[in-house]
Design an enzyme around this catalytic site. Sequence first.
Site, PDB file in Angstrom:
ATOM      1  N   GLU A  59     -16.372   6.103   4.809  1.00 28.06           N
ATOM      2  CA  GLU A  59     -15.565   5.513   5.908  1.00 28.06           C
ATOM      3  C   GLU A  59     -15.872   6.422   7.184  1.00 28.06           C
ATOM      4  OE1 GLU A  59     -11.655   5.160   3.902  1.00 28.06           O
ATOM      5  OE2 GLU A  59     -10.889   6.327   5.680  1.00 28.06           O
TER       6      GLU A  59
ATOM      7  N   ARG B 158       0.776  -1.337  -0.039  1.00 27.88           N
ATOM      8  CA  ARG B 158       0.033   0.088  -0.171  1.00 27.88           C
ATOM      9  C   ARG B 158       0.694   1.150   0.064  1.00 27.88           C
ATOM     10  NH1 ARG B 158      -4.759   0.567   4.697  1.00 27.88           N
ATOM     11  NH2 ARG B 158      -2.614   1.113   5.785  1.00 27.88           N
TER      12      ARG B 158
ATOM     13  N   LYS C 189      -3.147   6.772   1.400  1.00 31.35           N
ATOM     14  CA  LYS C 189      -3.136   7.165   2.880  1.00 31.35           C
ATOM     15  C   LYS C 189      -2.119   8.237   2.940  1.00 31.35           C
ATOM     16  CE  LYS C 189      -2.975   4.665   7.650  1.00 31.35           C
ATOM     17  NZ  LYS C 189      -4.369   5.119   7.954  1.00 31.35           N
TER      18      LYS C 189
END
Length: 336
Positions: free
Chosen positions: A212, A73, A176
């Site tokens: 989210e 990721r 992220k």
Amino acid sequence: MGFGLTTTAYMFKATCELGGEWVVEGVVPYGDLSLSPSSAVLNYGQGVFEGMKAFRTSEGELLVFRPDENAKRCEEGAGRMSMPAVPRDLFRDAVLRTVSANAEYVPPVGMGSLYLRPLLIGTGAILGLGPAPSYTFLVYCSPVASYFKGGQLTPIDLTVEETYHRAAPGGSGSTKCIGNYSPVLKVQLEAKKRGFSDVMYLDAKENKYIEEVSSCNFFCVKGKTISTPSLQGTILPGITRKSICELAAARGFTVEERNVSIDEVMNADECFCTGTAVVVAPVGSVEYKGKTVKFCDGKVGPTSQAMYDELTGIQQGKLPDERGWNVKVPKFPISG
Ligand code: COI
């Protein structure tokens, strides 16, 4: 111990010039960085981070949960933010060496974990908008326990945000990157003042589907079906989310990754959030348009409990690690 920062003795450091190779400094004493005021991370937010955990087993071994997923990721995030990727083997080595060097800070079994924060940032100076000329990769850590007040498995109360959005199609919601997190603070602080634990975000297009929660992914349960918003570029591809989908399917649940509407959530049997920091957090209530729905009488629901027990059982070495998710931390000498 909650989720506050307790600094430890060591961190890991490597640097890279744009177009060059990574140069490993290795494990170094934890401390401040010296940065140019015109570094890209300070001016343009060029940076991504990861969240991971290491656990102590009752046999005294140290385990890191799925580090290669975070490495992958981080690599994808580096691509999205035009930064040189950290090679996956360097990422894994950095994480394991950071845990080994800080072994004394890993809490006893059942008392918490060592939270790891890999950070890839554009540290080189630049004035015009463009990729930094140089980069720093760090891994620092902190012993932690429960993310939300009240301890693990204390149900959280959420409010649905209708004005502000966390991400939009084509944006950076699935990365992220450091800039995704501060914009939620305004809404989160307001919600906390009103007594909520956190905020649920809806999609930016229709204001109808769950995206989210500020710091975690979301699941809802109806009968034997567990549903979670699908990965369409606006939500974080959580590693705990992915793990829970696998564990739930293996337990006989039908797992659906798709658009989950807020109306469906208001009629769910049970809801929970997942994330490295929050683990599995049962949702006690959701407020939307002035209406509040309570789940499981505000108590921990059976599915949240089962998912929490299974995930943490594997992470702490109490249950068999059938999928090979844990990586054992070797004892490294403290040097690069
Ligand atoms: C994590 O769960 O590791 C995160 O990075 C979320 C963060 C807001 C604490």
